[in-house]
Every structure is written in structure tokens, then in C-alpha cells.
Scaffold this motif. Structure first.
Motif, mmCIF file in Angstrom:
data_model
loop_
_atom_site.group_PDB
_atom_site.id
_atom_site.type_symbol
_atom_site.label_atom_id
_atom_site.label_comp_id
_atom_site.label_asym_id
_atom_site.label_seq_id
_atom_site.Cartn_x
_atom_site.Cartn_y
_atom_site.Cartn_z
ATOM 1 N N MET A 1 37.480 39.231 14.732
ATOM 2 C CA MET A 1 36.627 38.129 15.177
ATOM 3 C C MET A 1 37.465 36.948 15.660
ATOM 4 S SD MET A 1 33.498 38.032 12.436
ATOM 5 C CE MET A 1 32.219 39.291 12.396
ATOM 6 N N ARG A 2 38.519 36.641 14.945
ATOM 7 C CA ARG A 2 39.388 35.542 15.356
ATOM 8 C C ARG A 2 40.065 35.874 16.684
ATOM 9 N NH1 ARG A 2 44.244 33.658 11.460
ATOM 10 N NH2 ARG A 2 44.787 35.853 11.753
ATOM 11 N N PHE A 3 40.580 37.094 16.808
ATOM 12 C CA PHE A 3 41.210 37.538 18.046
ATOM 13 C C PHE A 3 40.233 37.473 19.218
ATOM 14 C CE2 PHE A 3 41.428 41.311 20.827
ATOM 15 C CZ PHE A 3 42.605 41.049 21.519
ATOM 16 N N ASP A 4 39.008 37.948 19.013
ATOM 17 C CA ASP A 4 38.034 37.981 20.099
ATOM 18 C C ASP A 4 37.640 36.571 20.521
ATOM 19 O OD1 ASP A 4 36.272 39.575 21.825
ATOM 20 O OD2 ASP A 4 34.656 38.630 20.709
ATOM 21 N N ARG A 5 37.548 35.656 19.577
ATOM 22 C CA ARG A 5 37.242 34.268 19.941
ATOM 23 C C ARG A 5 38.369 33.681 20.794
ATOM 24 N NH1 ARG A 5 37.469 28.744 16.624
ATOM 25 N NH2 ARG A 5 36.246 27.452 18.063
ATOM 26 N N ALA A 6 39.611 33.938 20.392
ATOM 27 C CA ALA A 6 40.747 33.439 21.166
ATOM 28 C C ALA A 6 40.726 34.008 22.578
ATOM 29 C CB ALA A 6 42.054 33.788 20.465
ATOM 30 N N ARG A 7 40.435 35.298 22.701
ATOM 31 C CA ARG A 7 40.387 35.918 24.034
ATOM 32 C C ARG A 7 39.291 35.299 24.887
ATOM 33 N NH1 ARG A 7 37.168 38.827 26.464
ATOM 34 N NH2 ARG A 7 35.898 39.190 24.611
ATOM 35 N N ARG A 8 38.133 35.046 24.289
ATOM 36 C CA ARG A 8 37.033 34.455 25.050
ATOM 37 C C ARG A 8 37.356 33.022 25.485
ATOM 38 N NH1 ARG A 8 33.099 33.753 21.874
ATOM 39 N NH2 ARG A 8 33.692 34.857 19.991
#
Length: 254
Positions: free
Chosen positions: A194-201
Motif C-alpha cells: 500500500m505504501r509503495f502503491d501510494r508513492a507510485r501514484r
């Protein structure tokens, strides 16, 4: 259901994309030539599929259409997929399986109905009705896991797993067992995704992303920590990701 879309795509040469993990489950109903899906983690072994389901994963995959692409895609949360498919999510985690392996003969009937529908609006109506019916007929997910998932989502993964276990009055081991059944991956991995996906977005939303600021905003200790996590999940660095993006939200070149 997070979202759904229908699309056609054709190009002079096949486009092969790197699909980064995002903490969800993808359902594809194919009307075209099918798909070739490679798993870099498994030595780039490639398998061919028509309609398929990609379970929650913690590493990138490489996807290319076998010809002009024509399909309908539904993006599900793991809990939504748990109810829609009616199976434990550990059976789909880190895997891509043909749609008929989880829906049986209903998969072929669904593909035929969608293909014969006159337009995308009609197709979306069919899919919505199917999702509503299957979820209504499904048993509920474990209430504690539904609460834990929402808690992780609200904080974009920045929650201590021990704190979740204490709130649910269970051990971390038991929490992990419940996550395996209802989500497919361990809670710590889900939180990191979830943290990774937020950073990517955030990277995708910025015209000129400030990687140091994004790393700090998403809870990484520093940019080096962010870079390591990005490579762990995506197989590439943040800089390489930015250079490989296709224009107009077209994804990421493999």
C-alpha cells in the motif's frame, strides 16, 4: 470493485508492459488474441492466457497482447475478489490463472454475453449485475480482516501489524493466517504494498516528481529506503520507472 474499463488497442508493433503490483486482483475478459504474461521473479517464464485472473502479488509482471488487444478489465480489492470468486485468496496470490479455472463454465458464458453485447455500456451493465449477484450470494468476509484492511487503507499501510493484532485481540501469527485466507498475502507485505502503491501514484500525478519529497510523504526513512523498496516490488528503480512510462497514462514499458 475499485474500477472497471473496456478497451481496444492496436499498434504497429506489440507493446509489452511491466505491470507493477498494486495490492489488488485483476479480472480480464478477453475478446481478442489473448495475452502473454511473464513472471520476472520466476526467470521470465511466459504463459499464454485468454480471459484470466491475476491475484494479489508483491512483484511486477510483464504483459503483452498476442495481437490487437480487446478486453474488459475489472479491478477488485482482495476482499471483493474473495466474495466474488468464493475461494480463499491464497489460491490466487502471486498467480495468474485462467478465468474458467475459478468460474468454470460460467467464464465462457460470460465472455460470450459480453462479446455479443452491442456496446460498452451494455457490457458494464452485465458485469455489474454479475458482481452484485455473486457478492450477495457470498458469505461475509471475516469482520476483523475487513476492519484491518480498512485501517491499512486509511493510513496507506503506515500501521504497525502488532497494533492491528492487539486491536483484534489475536496473535500476529493468527492475524497472518486470516490474511492468507481473506487477502492472500501477509499483513506486513500488504502494508508495504500500500505504501509503495501510494508513492507510485504520487509519482504518476506529478509532472516533475520530487522523489525525496514523495519518499518522506509516504513514510520512508529516506530516499535510499524508497529506492530499495521500489526495486523490491517493481524490479526497477524509481528513476527507471519514470523514464519507461508511456504517455497519457498508457502504462510502463517492460
Amino acid at each position: 470493485v475499485r474500477d472497471y474499463q473496456g478497451y481496444r488497442e492496436s499498434a504497429a508493433q506489440p507493446i509489452v508492459r511491466r505491470e507493477l503490483p498494486h495490492g489488488g486482483v485483476v479480472l480480464i475478459v478477453d475478446f481478442g488474441a489473448g495475452w502473454n504474461i511473464g513472471a520476472p521473479r520466476a526467470g521470465h517464464t511466459t504463459s499464454s492466457f485468454h480471459s484470466f485472473v491475476a491475484g494479489i502479488d508483491d512483484f511486477a509482471s510483464v504483459v503483452g497482447a498476442a495481437g490487437p488487444a480487446h478486453c474488459l478489465q475489472v479491478n477488485l480489492t482482495p476482499l471483493g475478489a474473495r466474495q466474488f470468486f468464493g475461494i480463499g485468496m491464497h489460491a490466487l496470490a502471486r498467480r495468474v490463472v485462467s478465468l474458467d479455472a475459478v468460474l468454470g463454465c460460467d467464464a465462457g458464458r460470460l465472455a460470450d454475453r459480453l462479446f455479443q453485447a452491442p456496446d460498452w455500456s451494455s457490457r458494464f451493465d452485465i458485469v455489474e449485475a454479475l458482481i452484485a449477484r455473486r457478492v450477495a450470494d457470498a458469505g461475509p468476509v471475516l469482520p476483523g480482516i475487513a476492519w484491518a484492511w480498512r485501517a491499512l487503507e486509511r493510513q496507506h499501510g503506515l500501521v504497525r501489524i502488532g497494533a492491528l493484532a492487539r486491536q483484534l485481540d489475536c496473535s500476529r501469527k493468527h492475524l497472518g493466517t486470516m490474511f492468507r485466507e481473506e487477502i492472500g498475502l501477509p499483513p506486513k507485505t500488504v502494508a508495504s504494498l500500500m505504501r509503495f502503491d501510494r508513492a507510485r501514484r504520487l509519482m504518476d500525478a506529478a509532472r516533475k516528481p520530487d522523489l525525496a519529497r514523495i519518499a518522506a510523504e509516504t513514510g520512508y526513512a529516506d530516499q535510499a529506503h524508497f529506492n530499495r523498496d521500489f526495486k523490491t516490488f517493481g524490479g526497477i528503480t524509481p528513476g527507471a520507472y519514470l523514464r519507461a512510462r508511456l504517455p497519457d497514462g498508457g502504462g510502463l514499458l517492460a
